[in-house]
Write a protein that holds these residues in place. Structure first.
Motif, mmCIF file in Angstrom:
data_model
loop_
_atom_site.group_PDB
_atom_site.id
_atom_site.type_symbol
_atom_site.label_atom_id
_atom_site.label_comp_id
_atom_site.label_asym_id
_atom_site.label_seq_id
_atom_site.Cartn_x
_atom_site.Cartn_y
_atom_site.Cartn_z
ATOM 1 N N GLN A 41 0.822 -1.205 0.000
ATOM 2 C CA GLN A 41 0.000 0.000 0.000
ATOM 3 C C GLN A 41 0.861 1.262 0.000
ATOM 4 N N ILE A 42 0.250 2.363 -0.406
ATOM 5 C CA ILE A 42 0.827 3.692 -0.227
ATOM 6 C C ILE A 42 -0.319 4.592 0.217
ATOM 7 N N THR A 43 -0.104 5.329 1.283
ATOM 8 C CA THR A 43 -1.152 6.223 1.775
ATOM 9 C C THR A 43 -1.257 7.436 0.857
ATOM 10 N N ASP A 44 -2.406 8.088 0.889
ATOM 11 C CA ASP A 44 -2.578 9.304 0.096
ATOM 12 C C ASP A 44 -1.532 10.347 0.473
ATOM 13 N N LYS A 46 1.503 9.894 1.778
ATOM 14 C CA LYS A 46 2.845 9.529 1.283
ATOM 15 C C LYS A 46 2.933 9.729 -0.230
ATOM 16 N N ARG A 105 8.463 -2.945 3.727
ATOM 17 C CA ARG A 105 8.386 -1.513 3.457
ATOM 18 C C ARG A 105 9.420 -1.214 2.396
#
Length: 177
Positions: A41-44, A46, A105
């Motif tokens: 995943q990648i957060t908004d 980040k 990560r």
């Protein structure tokens, strides 16, 4: 998981993210300027930080594998997941780069002309986790190819000045292609 079995054309940067995994079927055809497929995943926040400031993208969370059986063509290609496998073909233009990395990560950046990759070791015991496998063909004329698993920091400074430092960790890189 996301299955791509057709054609994707993007004259710019194209990013596909699915923490359950991504599979490119044998007939998949990807054409882009820069292409990233991530099983993490990648957060908004980040993502926006990477686009507007640091030019580094931090992917974490998720257990997805990325498997390419098709044909990916781009000046920059990054395949990121808990397990990454290329059975197909990956091609860059002159001076391009291909990054295949497995980790819990992964930090991927391209500040200036440098390619920076950091990866934390995979902690799950799922089958194949932590492995990067190339059974296909990778072509990057006068470019860089980084295959990384486990705890790693890699900075490809330029064609003539490359540095890869493995810190510790588990996982394996298998190059059969």
């Amino acid at each position: 998981a996301t299955g791509i079995f057709g054609t994707l054309n993007a004259p710019g940067t194209f990013i596909v993210v699915n923490p359950l995994g991504i599979v490119f079927g044998p007939d998949a055809l990807v054409n882009a300027y820069k292409f990233t497929a991530s099983g993490l995943q990648i957060t908004d926040a980040k993502f926006l930080e990477g686009v507007t400031g640091t030019h580094q993208f931090e992917f974490s969370g998720g257990d997805g594998a990325v498997i390419n059986q098709g044909n990916i063509t781009a000046d920059g290609v990054a395949l990121i997941g808990k397990m990454v496998q290329n059975i197909g073909t990956i091609t860059t233009g002159p001076g391009g780069f291909v990054v295949m990395v497995a980790g819990d990560r992964v930090l991927l950046g391209e500040p200036g002309s440098k390619i920076v990759v950091e990866a934390d070791a995979v902690t799950t015991s799922a089958e194949g986790a932590g492995n990067v496998i190339n059974d296909g063909q990778i072509t990057a004329p006068a470019g860089q190819v980084v295959l990384a698993a486990g705890d790693i920091f890699s900075a490809a400074m330029s064609i003539d000045d490359k540095a890869v430092k493995v810190i510790t960790g588990s996982g394996s890189v298998t190059q059969n292609g």
